[in-house]
Design a protein around this motif. Structure first.
Motif, PDB file in Angstrom:
ATOM      1  N   PHE A   1       0.784  -1.243   0.108  1.00 18.82           N
ATOM      2  CA  PHE A   1      -0.350  -0.004   0.054  1.00 18.82           C
ATOM      3  C   PHE A   1       0.605   1.296   0.114  1.00 18.82           C
ATOM      4  CE2 PHE A   1      -2.949   3.073   1.718  1.00 18.82           C
ATOM      5  CZ  PHE A   1      -4.154   2.944   0.756  1.00 18.82           C
ATOM      6  N   TYR A   2       2.109   1.199   0.585  1.00 23.81           N
ATOM      7  CA  TYR A   2       2.902   2.547   0.512  1.00 23.81           C
ATOM      8  C   TYR A   2       3.475   2.638  -0.743  1.00 23.81           C
ATOM      9  CZ  TYR A   2       7.162   5.178   1.659  1.00 23.81           C
ATOM     10  OH  TYR A   2       8.044   6.225   1.392  1.00 23.81           O
ATOM     11  N   GLN A   3       3.571   1.674  -1.519  1.00 22.61           N
ATOM     12  CA  GLN A   3       3.990   1.949  -3.113  1.00 22.61           C
ATOM     13  C   GLN A   3       2.793   2.556  -3.896  1.00 22.61           C
ATOM     14  OE1 GLN A   3       7.327   1.835  -3.670  1.00 22.61           O
ATOM     15  NE2 GLN A   3       7.070   2.460  -5.799  1.00 22.61           N
ATOM     16  N   PHE A   4       1.590   1.710  -3.470  1.00 19.68           N
ATOM     17  CA  PHE A   4       0.468   2.416  -4.188  1.00 19.68           C
ATOM     18  C   PHE A   4       0.216   3.717  -3.953  1.00 19.68           C
ATOM     19  CE2 PHE A   4      -4.010   2.594  -3.573  1.00 19.68           C
ATOM     20  CZ  PHE A   4      -4.662   2.407  -5.168  1.00 19.68           C
ATOM     21  N   ALA A   5       0.357   4.088  -2.511  1.00 18.72           N
ATOM     22  CA  ALA A   5      -0.206   5.615  -2.287  1.00 18.72           C
ATOM     23  C   ALA A   5       0.963   6.581  -2.587  1.00 18.72           C
ATOM     24  CB  ALA A   5      -0.551   5.495  -0.742  1.00 18.72           C
ATOM     25  N   CYS A   6       2.267   6.258  -2.538  1.00 16.51           N
ATOM     26  CA  CYS A   6       3.490   7.045  -2.562  1.00 16.51           C
ATOM     27  C   CYS A   6       4.383   6.881  -3.490  1.00 16.51           C
ATOM     28  CB  CYS A   6       4.112   6.721  -1.338  1.00 16.51           C
ATOM     29  SG  CYS A   6       3.480   7.439   0.267  1.00 16.51           S
ATOM     30  N   GLY A   7       4.316   5.751  -4.585  1.00 14.81           N
ATOM     31  CA  GLY A   7       4.947   5.513  -5.753  1.00 14.81           C
ATOM     32  C   GLY A   7       5.261   7.001  -6.491  1.00 14.81           C
ATOM     33  N   GLY A   8       4.273   7.368  -6.917  1.00 19.12           N
ATOM     34  CA  GLY A   8       4.367   8.382  -7.689  1.00 19.12           C
ATOM     35  C   GLY A   8       4.889   9.754  -7.134  1.00 19.12           C
ATOM     36  N   TRP A   9       4.533   9.912  -5.730  1.00 19.82           N
ATOM     37  CA  TRP A   9       5.304  11.017  -4.968  1.00 19.82           C
ATOM     38  C   TRP A   9       6.678  10.974  -4.993  1.00 19.82           C
ATOM     39  CZ3 TRP A   9       8.458  12.061  -1.115  1.00 19.82           C
ATOM     40  CH2 TRP A   9       8.512  13.504  -0.316  1.00 19.82           C
TER      41      TRP A   9
ATOM     42  N   TRP B   1      13.543  13.826   2.385  1.00 20.38           N
ATOM     43  CA  TRP B   1      12.782  14.413   1.836  1.00 20.38           C
ATOM     44  C   TRP B   1      11.171  13.841   1.879  1.00 20.38           C
ATOM     45  CZ3 TRP B   1      12.759  19.350   1.245  1.00 20.38           C
ATOM     46  CH2 TRP B   1      11.848  20.203   0.564  1.00 20.38           C
ATOM     47  N   SER B   2      10.439  14.443   2.852  1.00 22.17           N
ATOM     48  CA  SER B   2       9.108  14.003   3.196  1.00 22.17           C
ATOM     49  C   SER B   2       8.335  15.136   3.368  1.00 22.17           C
ATOM     50  CB  SER B   2       9.372  12.969   4.324  1.00 22.17           C
ATOM     51  OG  SER B   2       9.524  14.072   5.725  1.00 22.17           O
TER      52      SER B   2
ATOM     53  N   ALA C   1      -1.442   7.283   4.541  1.00 17.46           N
ATOM     54  CA  ALA C   1      -0.196   6.832   3.768  1.00 17.46           C
ATOM     55  C   ALA C   1       0.512   8.038   3.153  1.00 17.46           C
ATOM     56  CB  ALA C   1      -0.347   5.868   2.575  1.00 17.46           C
ATOM     57  N   ASN C   2      -0.010   9.186   2.526  1.00 13.57           N
ATOM     58  CA  ASN C   2       0.396  10.155   2.124  1.00 13.57           C
ATOM     59  C   ASN C   2       1.359  11.065   2.847  1.00 13.57           C
ATOM     60  OD1 ASN C   2      -0.137  13.269   0.645  1.00 13.57           O
ATOM     61  ND2 ASN C   2       0.150  11.934  -0.628  1.00 13.57           N
ATOM     62  N   VAL C   3       0.831  11.146   4.250  1.00 11.19           N
ATOM     63  CA  VAL C   3       1.668  11.816   5.221  1.00 11.19           C
ATOM     64  C   VAL C   3       2.988  11.408   5.248  1.00 11.19           C
ATOM     65  CG1 VAL C   3       1.998  12.004   7.680  1.00 11.19           C
ATOM     66  CG2 VAL C   3      -0.341  12.610   6.831  1.00 11.19           C
ATOM     67  N   TRP C   4       3.145   9.818   5.056  1.00 11.27           N
ATOM     68  CA  TRP C   4       4.493   9.220   5.558  1.00 11.27           C
ATOM     69  C   TRP C   4       5.459   9.034   3.732  1.00 11.27           C
ATOM     70  CZ3 TRP C   4       5.443   9.956  10.084  1.00 11.27           C
ATOM     71  CH2 TRP C   4       4.378   9.998  11.014  1.00 11.27           C
ATOM     72  N   CYS C   5       4.916   9.578   3.067  1.00 15.66           N
ATOM     73  CA  CYS C   5       5.951   9.693   1.741  1.00 15.66           C
ATOM     74  C   CYS C   5       7.006  10.121   1.992  1.00 15.66           C
ATOM     75  CB  CYS C   5       5.038  10.245   0.619  1.00 15.66           C
ATOM     76  SG  CYS C   5       3.640   9.351   0.212  1.00 15.66           S
ATOM     77  N   THR C   6       8.191   9.441   1.663  1.00 14.19           N
ATOM     78  CA  THR C   6       9.546   9.883   1.868  1.00 14.19           C
ATOM     79  C   THR C   6      10.443   9.371   0.782  1.00 14.19           C
ATOM     80  OG1 THR C   6       9.189   9.561   4.222  1.00 14.19           O
ATOM     81  CG2 THR C   6      11.420   9.811   3.645  1.00 14.19           C
ATOM     82  N   SER C   7      11.565  10.271   0.439  1.00 18.02           N
ATOM     83  CA  SER C   7      12.663   9.921  -0.057  1.00 18.02           C
ATOM     84  C   SER C   7      13.764  10.188   0.861  1.00 18.02           C
ATOM     85  CB  SER C   7      12.899  10.735  -1.450  1.00 18.02           C
ATOM     86  OG  SER C   7      11.876  10.633  -2.411  1.00 18.02           O
ATOM     87  N   ILE C   8      14.857   9.048   0.678  1.00 20.63           N
ATOM     88  CA  ILE C   8      15.908   9.354   1.717  1.00 20.63           C
ATOM     89  C   ILE C   8      17.064   8.741   1.081  1.00 20.63           C
ATOM     90  CG2 ILE C   8      15.124   6.953   2.702  1.00 20.63           C
ATOM     91  CD1 ILE C   8      15.791   8.369   5.462  1.00 20.63           C
TER      92      ILE C   8
ATOM     93  N   GLY D   1       9.484   5.552   7.090  1.00 20.19           N
ATOM     94  CA  GLY D   1       8.035   5.755   6.589  1.00 20.19           C
ATOM     95  C   GLY D   1       7.372   4.823   6.090  1.00 20.19           C
ATOM     96  N   LYS D   2       7.973   4.336   5.461  1.00 17.17           N
ATOM     97  CA  LYS D   2       7.447   3.020   4.537  1.00 17.17           C
ATOM     98  C   LYS D   2       6.680   1.978   5.535  1.00 17.17           C
ATOM     99  CE  LYS D   2       9.031  -0.773   1.506  1.00 17.17           C
ATOM    100  NZ  LYS D   2      10.146  -1.524   0.970  1.00 17.17           N
ATOM    101  N   PHE D   3       7.454   1.807   6.515  1.00 18.24           N
ATOM    102  CA  PHE D   3       6.981   0.929   7.583  1.00 18.24           C
ATOM    103  C   PHE D   3       5.910   1.236   8.650  1.00 18.24           C
ATOM    104  CE2 PHE D   3      11.126  -0.392   6.072  1.00 18.24           C
ATOM    105  CZ  PHE D   3      10.824  -1.749   5.249  1.00 18.24           C
TER     106      PHE D   3
END
Length: 830
Positions: free
Chosen positions: A167-175, A188-189, A771-778, A795-797
């Protein structure tokens, strides 16, 4: 215990042109611009389009692509994370109106059938009407805020991913695809984006002309910022302020030729560092509420902080690159200072090695964080005389050292003064270590810690040395712009003053009011979970209810905001802040904060005191006061959105509120009663049941591997013990948010859907919002730091694990047992 880590219009940073609506439009994404253009269409026009929307409706209840509000989610390229491609669209299995219930686990609310009538709709927001292919009617929110929220969620999604697998990838993959790491950031979150917006706003305030109409602390914050930005003066002064500071303690041995150990007293140096800077070199001393009697304050004595992560220092063979960078950082700063004094630098490398070895020895006598979660073990009250007996045979003079620390606060220390020692074993071992270490090495270490703390307040050469180290340990590629550094420093020291202007200029009272109501909703939801809880016995459960009811809430900003006299009283005694001497300003502020804290000893605790400024993006639970705090900085999108679906708010700030409430009942917070006192209030049977459930969480997170770290730390996993409190809070907070939102629907009726996301029910949108709250690049280096030192999981977990532990989530998204988001074995504490 903190959460970890918007206004609709961003603020332009200093030195950039433009502003207002024009800049706000330019900063919109293309999708936002399209949707905002549609928002200009009148309600009548929207109604005229209903037939088009219904006639072209797609399969599975989704809106037609011919509808102006049917926005196809972007198909993102496959990111380098867990993927699970499917030939069929995952949406096809998602019912338009899924049954609403919570799982039957007796630890949770059992069947929760909505009490609303079928045709009862929420009338809070303006809507337009649409129909499914089968003719079922539903409403779509038409406010600008709903449109912007929909755009943000759509752009964040990667709908090529099955939500039941990841679900994390589903909700945040585009982000993640659209939000690569800025060069100056290691992470970056959503938190960092809000930090940037907040920093922009504060920079506007800080660069306004100094006005006598401002309260004195506001003027001081502007003066501080101006001095921090005066780089020409910083360069001309160079490292002289550090040289002068060190001369007071006998100098930094590796930077001077004639160092004399008779001029050095490590106890005086440590005490002065605490008094003047709030520093904790070799020993930590602070004043806070007595954990056994929180109505009064106490002096705490504890083990030291360290210059780098304890886990790195205690296993140096695993982190050779980091350690080399740390030594290079120390050597570079020492060489800069020695050169400024015209001294030889050839011996520095050898002395750096000695200092590092000493710090390794220091780390090895400290207690690891895994063993520092039991208040009872760490609560050892004694007098100063008894403390002296604890280290008898050494040259430690606790009465003299503490007297020096408390000198500015005007508090006398004698043999009968009571202190609470947290790590008695460490203090004994410290005395032995210091006796076996040369004074030169100890002096080198203490002066190095000063440099690490204050070197960035001098010239560019020292900041460059610091940045070279940051590149290795955090993965940043560029230094933070100076204006950002100075805005952050001003906020760190004077955020309570800046907050008055920020709240006045940028913050909405609606956010404070709605957040206050939401706290009560989430509190009620937690109490409902307590009510059906079957592992708490009849002795403990009523006390837990009392504690939940007693939680004190602090929302947005202090009640005394707007009263200039109250603000000046808060900063009473702070002087010598002016716009020319940044290093001196920093010393003055550190000394003021240190004295303000130490001066509280012996006084009643103030349960109404804010312990954070409003200008931060975070939230807190204070176990000693049984209180929760939600500063103004976090009451912005995506956590809170005015005039939008409450489903989004419950998934955002609602889960945050639940997280903080649950901290009162995690493995650490549960040790404090409703008054914050660390006294036993759980029966043995209930405590055993809790420990079993908490261990399930520990084991669950312990078994999460991080293949991203294999190159730097093979077979790395999350630390289930260190993160258990935050993980318990994440899991419980989400359950409470879902239940509270269901109660909201029961009271107010079903909410409308979002434009472009019509195929998702509001309850599904709650999970997408969360899920969108925790979208993160690191960066890899920063992820390693988090695993080594942070009590929060990545964030993913924070998305995958709490949702996969909920039967309600699996039912809502039709996830089969054994799929990634619906494992057969689940963990539930609250």
């Amino acid at each position: 215990m903190e959460l970890g880590r918007s206004r609709d219009e961003l603020v332009t940073p200093p030195g950039t042109e433009g502003g207002g609506a024009r800049d706000a439009w330019r900063r919109r994404t293309p999708l936002e611009k399209v949707l905002l253009a549609f928002s200009g269409v009148s309600v009548l026009a929207c109604m005229a389009l209903v037939g088009v929307i219904a006639a072209g409706g797609g399969g599975g209840g989704g809106a037609s692509s011919s509808s102006p509000f049917s926005i196809s989610p972007p198909r993102a390229a496959a990111p380098q994370m867990e993927r699970n491609e499917h030939n069929e669209s995952p949406k096809a299995s998602i019912p338009l109106s899924p049954p609403v219930h919570l799982e039957g686990d007796p630890s949770e609310v059992k069947e929760a059938t909505p009490s609303l009538k079928k045709n009862k709709k929420s009338s809070r927001l303006p809507v337009y009407h649409a129909r499914t292919d089968e003719g079922a009617e539903f409403d779509v929110c038409s406010t600008q805020e709903c449109i912007l929220a929909a755009a943000a969620i759509v752009e964040a999604m990667d709908t090529t991913i099955d939500p039941c697998q990841n679900f994390y990838q589903f909700a945040c993959g585009g982000w993640m695809d659209k939000n690569p790491l800025p060069e100056e950031s290691s992470r970056w979150s959503q938190f960092d984006i809000l930090d940037r917006e907040l920093r922009n706003a504060l920079s506007k305030i800080l660069t306004e002309p100094v006005s006598q109409q401002d309260a004195k602390p506001v003027r001081q914050s502007k003066e501080f910022y101006a001095a921090c930005m005066n780089e020409d003066l910083l360069e001309s002064i160079g490292v002289t302020p550090l040289v002068n500071l060190f001369e007071e303690f006998g100098g930094w041995p590796m930077t001077v030729a004639d160092w004399n150990e008779n001029d050095f007293d490590w106890q005086f140096s440590v005490a002065e560092a605490r008094r003047r800077q709030g520093a904790d070199y070799l020993v930590s001393v602070w004043v806070f509420a007595d954990q056994k009697n929180t109505d009064v304050t106490a002096i705490y004595v504890d083990q030291t902080s360290l210059g780098m992560a304890r886990s790195v220092l205690t296993a140096p063979h695993n982190y050779e690159e980091r350690i080399a960078a740390y030594k290079a950082y120390m050597a570079a700063t020492a060489s800069i200072m020695a050169t400024s004094l015209g001294q030889d630098t050839s011996h520095i490398e050898a002395e750096v090695a000695d200092v590092f070895d000493f710090e390794v020895a220091l780390a090895n006598i400290t207690t690891p964080p895994e063993d520092r979660r039991d208040i009872e073990r760490m609560y050892n009250p004694m007098t100063v005389l008894e403390l002296s007996d604890l280290t008898a045979g050494s040259d430690l003079n606790w009465k003299q050292m503490l007297s020096t620390m408390f000198q500015s606060a005007g508090i006398p220390i004698d043999g009968s003064t009571r202190v609470i020692v947290q790590e008695t074993g460490y203090l004994k071992k410290l005395a032995d270590l210091l006796a076996a270490t040369s004074p030169r090495t100890v002096a080198n270490y203490i002066m190095w810690r000063h440099v690490k703390a204050l070197g960035d307040e001098t010239n560019r050469a020292m900041r460059d040395a610091s940045f070279q180290y940051a590149m290795v340990v955090s993965g940043v590629m560029a230094a933070q712009p100076r204006w950002e550094e100075c805005a952050d420093k001003a906020n760190n020291y004077l955020g309570m003053a800046l907050g008055t202007k920020y709240v006045e200029t940028y913050f909405s009272q609606q956010a404070k009011d709605e957040a206050s109501v939401m706290v009560e909703d989430i509190r009620s939801a937690f109490e409902d979970l307590l009510d059906v809880n079957d592992w708490m016995d009849s002795e403990t459960k009523p006390r837990a209810m009392e504690k939940a009811e007693a939680i004190n809430k602090f929302i947005a900003y202090p009640d005394w905001y707007g009263n200039a006299s109250a603000l000046e009283t808060f900063f009473s005694g702070l002087e010598n802040i002016e716009n020319r001497t940044h290093f001196i300003n920093t010393e003055s502020l550190r000394a003021w904060w240190s004295t303000d804290e130490l001066a509280a000893f012996g006084k009643p605790t103030r349960r109404d005191r804010w312990f954070s400024s409003p200008t931060i993006v975070n939230a807190f639970y204070m176990p000693e006061f049984n209180s929760i705090t939600f500063p103004a900085g976090i009451l912005q999108p995506p956590f809170y959105r005015a005039n939008s679906l409450q489903a989004l708010n419950y998934g955002g700030i609602g889960q945050v509120i639940g997280h903080e409430i649950t901290h009162g009942f995690d493995d650490e917070g549960r040790q404090n009663d409703k008054h914050g006192n660390a006294v036993p209030w759980w029966s043995n049977a209930t405590l055993d049941a809790f420990k079993g459930r908490a261990q399930c969480i520990v084991d669950q997170y312990d078994n999460i591997r991080l293949p991203e770290l294999d190159e730097v730390l093979p077979n790395a996993t999350l630390n289930g013990v260190n993160t258990q409190g935050e993980n318990i809070a994440d899991n419980g907070g989400l359950r409470e948010a879902v239940l509270a939102y269901q109660k909201y629907i029961d009271r107010n009726g079903e909410e409308p859907r979002l434009p472009g996301l019509e195929e998702y029910t509001p309850m599904q949108l709650l999970f997408l919002s969360n899920a969108n709250v925790w979208c993160t690049s690191i960066t890899t280096a920063s992820l390693l730091n988090q695993v080594l030192t942070d009590p929060h999981s990545p964030g993913k977990f924070r998305v995958i694990v709490p949702m996969s532990n909920m039967e309600h989530f699996s039912s809502l998204w039709n996830c089969p047992v054994g799929s990634g988001m619906n494992p057969a074995d689940k963990c539930v504490v609250w």
